[in-house]
Enzyme design. Sequence first.
Site, PDB file in Angstrom:
ATOM      1  N   LYS A 185      43.026 102.104 -19.450  1.00 33.85           N
ATOM      2  CA  LYS A 185      43.473 101.337 -18.268  1.00 33.85           C
ATOM      3  C   LYS A 185      42.545 101.730 -17.119  1.00 33.85           C
ATOM      4  O   LYS A 185      42.712 102.770 -16.493  1.00 33.85           O
ATOM      5  CB  LYS A 185      44.925 101.701 -17.927  1.00 33.85           C
ATOM      6  CG  LYS A 185      45.708 100.597 -17.248  1.00 33.85           C
ATOM      7  CD  LYS A 185      45.198 100.159 -15.887  1.00 33.85           C
ATOM      8  CE  LYS A 185      45.548 101.121 -14.768  1.00 33.85           C
ATOM      9  NZ  LYS A 185      44.907 100.743 -13.484  1.00 33.85           N
ATOM     10  N   SER A 239      43.373 110.892  -8.739  1.00 35.55           N
ATOM     11  CA  SER A 239      43.845 111.745  -7.654  1.00 35.55           C
ATOM     12  C   SER A 239      44.946 112.698  -8.141  1.00 35.55           C
ATOM     13  O   SER A 239      45.675 112.383  -9.090  1.00 35.55           O
ATOM     14  CB  SER A 239      44.373 110.875  -6.518  1.00 35.55           C
ATOM     15  OG  SER A 239      45.439 110.086  -6.993  1.00 35.55           O
ATOM     16  N   THR A 242      48.562 111.089  -8.369  1.00 40.07           N
ATOM     17  CA  THR A 242      48.777 110.242  -9.547  1.00 40.07           C
ATOM     18  C   THR A 242      48.825 111.116 -10.798  1.00 40.07           C
ATOM     19  O   THR A 242      49.591 110.838 -11.725  1.00 40.07           O
ATOM     20  CB  THR A 242      47.663 109.184  -9.664  1.00 40.07           C
ATOM     21  OG1 THR A 242      47.584 108.478  -8.432  1.00 40.07           O
ATOM     22  CG2 THR A 242      47.941 108.206 -10.776  1.00 40.07           C
ATOM     23  N   GLY A 243      48.005 112.169 -10.815  1.00 42.50           N
ATOM     24  CA  GLY A 243      48.010 113.096 -11.958  1.00 42.50           C
ATOM     25  C   GLY A 243      49.394 113.674 -12.198  1.00 42.50           C
ATOM     26  O   GLY A 243      49.845 113.793 -13.344  1.00 42.50           O
ATOM     27  N   GLU A 260      41.639 115.402 -14.957  1.00 44.51           N
ATOM     28  CA  GLU A 260      40.440 115.607 -14.131  1.00 44.51           C
ATOM     29  C   GLU A 260      40.776 115.088 -12.747  1.00 44.51           C
ATOM     30  O   GLU A 260      40.803 113.880 -12.523  1.00 44.51           O
ATOM     31  CB  GLU A 260      39.250 114.822 -14.715  1.00 44.51           C
ATOM     32  CG  GLU A 260      38.804 115.296 -16.077  1.00 44.51           C
ATOM     33  CD  GLU A 260      38.070 116.623 -16.029  1.00 44.51           C
ATOM     34  OE1 GLU A 260      37.930 117.225 -14.941  1.00 44.51           O
ATOM     35  OE2 GLU A 260      37.652 117.075 -17.103  1.00 44.51           O
ATOM     36  N   CYS A 294      34.316 113.084  -7.245  1.00 46.43           N
ATOM     37  CA  CYS A 294      35.289 114.188  -7.303  1.00 46.43           C
ATOM     38  C   CYS A 294      34.605 115.521  -7.063  1.00 46.43           C
ATOM     39  O   CYS A 294      35.161 116.411  -6.449  1.00 46.43           O
ATOM     40  CB  CYS A 294      35.977 114.187  -8.655  1.00 46.43           C
ATOM     41  SG  CYS A 294      34.803 114.185 -10.007  1.00 46.43           S
ATOM     42  N   GLU A 393      40.819 116.369   0.398  1.00 41.57           N
ATOM     43  CA  GLU A 393      39.710 115.599  -0.154  1.00 41.57           C
ATOM     44  C   GLU A 393      39.571 114.303   0.654  1.00 41.57           C
ATOM     45  O   GLU A 393      40.467 113.464   0.642  1.00 41.57           O
ATOM     46  CB  GLU A 393      40.008 115.279  -1.624  1.00 41.57           C
ATOM     47  CG  GLU A 393      38.856 114.632  -2.333  1.00 41.57           C
ATOM     48  CD  GLU A 393      39.161 114.349  -3.801  1.00 41.57           C
ATOM     49  OE1 GLU A 393      40.297 113.954  -4.115  1.00 41.57           O
ATOM     50  OE2 GLU A 393      38.249 114.535  -4.623  1.00 41.57           O
TER      51      GLU A 393
HETATM   52  P1  NAD Z   1      44.035 107.094  -8.355  1.00 44.93           P
HETATM   53  O1  NAD Z   1      44.771 108.293  -8.768  1.00 44.93           O
HETATM   54  O2  NAD Z   1      44.553 106.287  -7.239  1.00 44.93           O
HETATM   55  O3  NAD Z   1      43.861 106.073  -9.560  1.00 44.93           O
HETATM   56  C1  NAD Z   1      43.294 106.439 -10.784  1.00 44.93           C
HETATM   57  C2  NAD Z   1      43.869 105.576 -11.876  1.00 44.93           C
HETATM   58  O4  NAD Z   1      45.261 105.825 -12.003  1.00 44.93           O
HETATM   59  C3  NAD Z   1      43.723 104.074 -11.655  1.00 44.93           C
HETATM   60  O5  NAD Z   1      43.431 103.451 -12.884  1.00 44.93           O
HETATM   61  C4  NAD Z   1      45.101 103.677 -11.180  1.00 44.93           C
HETATM   62  O6  NAD Z   1      45.414 102.329 -11.441  1.00 44.93           O
HETATM   63  C5  NAD Z   1      45.982 104.590 -12.005  1.00 44.93           C
HETATM   64  N1  NAD Z   1      47.323 104.846 -11.470  1.00 44.93           N
HETATM   65  C6  NAD Z   1      47.728 104.816 -10.175  1.00 44.93           C
HETATM   66  N2  NAD Z   1      49.052 105.102 -10.102  1.00 44.93           N
HETATM   67  C7  NAD Z   1      49.485 105.316 -11.365  1.00 44.93           C
HETATM   68  C8  NAD Z   1      50.743 105.669 -11.942  1.00 44.93           C
HETATM   69  N3  NAD Z   1      51.824 105.860 -11.201  1.00 44.93           N
HETATM   70  N4  NAD Z   1      50.812 105.828 -13.284  1.00 44.93           N
HETATM   71  C9  NAD Z   1      49.711 105.673 -14.057  1.00 44.93           C
HETATM   72  N5  NAD Z   1      48.515 105.317 -13.565  1.00 44.93           N
HETATM   73  C10 NAD Z   1      48.395 105.151 -12.240  1.00 44.93           C
HETATM   74  O7  NAD Z   1      42.557 107.623  -8.108  1.00 44.93           O
HETATM   75  P2  NAD Z   1      41.352 106.801  -7.525  1.00 44.93           P
HETATM   76  O8  NAD Z   1      41.662 106.569  -6.083  1.00 44.93           O
HETATM   77  O9  NAD Z   1      41.020 105.661  -8.394  1.00 44.93           O
HETATM   78  O10 NAD Z   1      40.158 107.852  -7.678  1.00 44.93           O
HETATM   79  C11 NAD Z   1      39.912 108.799  -6.726  1.00 44.93           C
HETATM   80  C12 NAD Z   1      40.422 110.154  -7.139  1.00 44.93           C
HETATM   81  O11 NAD Z   1      39.950 110.479  -8.445  1.00 44.93           O
HETATM   82  C13 NAD Z   1      39.940 111.278  -6.271  1.00 44.93           C
HETATM   83  O12 NAD Z   1      40.985 112.175  -6.001  1.00 44.93           O
HETATM   84  C14 NAD Z   1      38.868 111.949  -7.113  1.00 44.93           C
HETATM   85  O13 NAD Z   1      38.598 113.268  -6.791  1.00 44.93           O
HETATM   86  C15 NAD Z   1      39.401 111.799  -8.465  1.00 44.93           C
HETATM   87  N6  NAD Z   1      38.342 111.899  -9.481  1.00 44.93           N
HETATM   88  C16 NAD Z   1      38.261 113.030 -10.247  1.00 44.93           C
HETATM   89  C17 NAD Z   1      37.247 113.162 -11.174  1.00 44.93           C
HETATM   90  C18 NAD Z   1      37.129 114.386 -12.023  1.00 44.93           C
HETATM   91  O14 NAD Z   1      36.500 114.318 -13.066  1.00 44.93           O
HETATM   92  N7  NAD Z   1      37.708 115.507 -11.673  1.00 44.93           N
HETATM   93  C19 NAD Z   1      36.316 112.137 -11.327  1.00 44.93           C
HETATM   94  C20 NAD Z   1      36.433 111.005 -10.537  1.00 44.93           C
HETATM   95  C21 NAD Z   1      37.466 110.900  -9.616  1.00 44.93           C
END
Ligand code: NAD
Length: 491
Positions: A185, A239, A242-243, A260, A294, A393
Amino acid sequence: MGTHFSRSVAEGRAFMQIIDGRPVDALSGERIDVASPSDGKVFASIPASGEADVDRAVKAARHAFDEGPWGRMPAVERGRCLTRLFQLVEKNGEELAALESRDTGKPIRQGKADVTATMRYYEFYGGAADKIHGDTIPFLEGYTALTLREPHGVVAAITPWNYPMQILARVVGAALAMGNTLVVKPAEDASLTTLRIAELALEAGIPAGVFNVITGYGRAAGAALSAHPLIDYVTFTGSPLTGTAIQQAAAVNNRGVTMELGGKSPQIVFADADIDAAIPVLVNAIIQNGGQTCSAGSRVLVERPAYEKVAAALAERFGALVAGPHDADLDIGPLINPAQRDRVGGFIAAAQDAGIPLLARGTVAPDAPEGGYYQAPALFGNVDPDAALAQEEVFGPVLSLFPFTDEADAVRLANSTEFGLVAGVWTRDGARQHRVAKRVRAGQVFVNGYGAGGGIELPFGGFKKSGHGREKGFEALFDMSATKTIVFNHG
Ligand code: NAD
């Protein structure tokens, strides 16, 4: 293909998701508009999937794992599928770079760099598929004990918008090399290259149902996927907030997860460092992808005797940075969406209100389209280590400078956030290089360099709030498999 192509690729296209090897719309028929961050204009659309679509995709992946040819395919053949995918990514590289660049706003050269990394992931994991094996274990007299590395089964992968194609590749490469099947997804803001790569995967001979993609909002499609009882393992990049939601959903079924998450990574500069060599690396570590990385090096810690020199050199560079549309290929592109632009702007305004010195600000190109989501890069000096700018962040082109007094102070400051993803250490003192690299809590430490996002061979992942589990390199193959122990009693 060039600038013009990256401005028109996928124009007017209604993308379909890939379930069981076929292009399908959302059952509801609902769609999400895809806008270019460079000008805010809608140019394509993707399906807005919900629970019923997710169920279809998971059942396709389940069936492919339990009944399909994938489970019986020798590892070398799985590897060859990934190698063919590597070749197809190379062949379609211009299109993929243009698509990624238009969809996310990243400068076209970054889109090309992402294609190169994507190719390397499929090449690496294609070659690795038949090179990972279990152990034999000395056990009791009359027994032989051995281990097998088995796939988890159906893996759910939820990916972010910042490096969609690269992050997809590291997950898909490792998961498929180990024999899992997948439901991916991608982020609703950047799904296009994921859909294209899933098409190429079919062309590469990866059987239908092995690599499914559903598109849609996180709260609908993402939430349904992470909670689905037929999923065996969940891998998430995004993020921390969401994690947490995804881990809670997966916990209901007691499934394993790789997380991650974000970072607030320090780049530590000692006074004895080669400052001239460090400056361009320090800048690139935060400017790459507009700071939406990230592992961005968002905090620069400088030993006091070198502080003024480093601050002046960085200010000179920051003042000259220019943001503009992806096809202009300037220092940075627009940010991903209006909310992200406003969030980053909010951090800058709050820091200024709090009296944190703004040392330099780049500019937005005068001819950048009106509707684009631009934010000029900003450099802040003498940042209070407790300020939001120091702790949270930002995920944008904002760099914070901090002076430190000695090695202990540097380590304390480096470890003073809730994150622990990457760190950089600049010093000519060899013993100090080792000491500091060991004391900094980060999943990767670069000495006299910095790799924001690079190094497909290098295990990558976080400590603390940056997550758990490791991706990239051989380590990812362990995350994407489970050990089975078999004991023979032969007397
Ligand atoms: P996000 O958490 O908003 O979204 C990531 C994904 O999760 C998207 O596909 C989104 O649709 C999905 N999502 C959102 N809410 C959800 C839920 N309740 N249940 C399941 N899935 C859901 O993150 P973003 O804004 O797309 O990305 C930015 C963040 O990602 C930053 O915090 C960044 O540091 C992190 N990031 C980390 C790494 C790493 O490897 N450590 C790499 C890239 C980005």
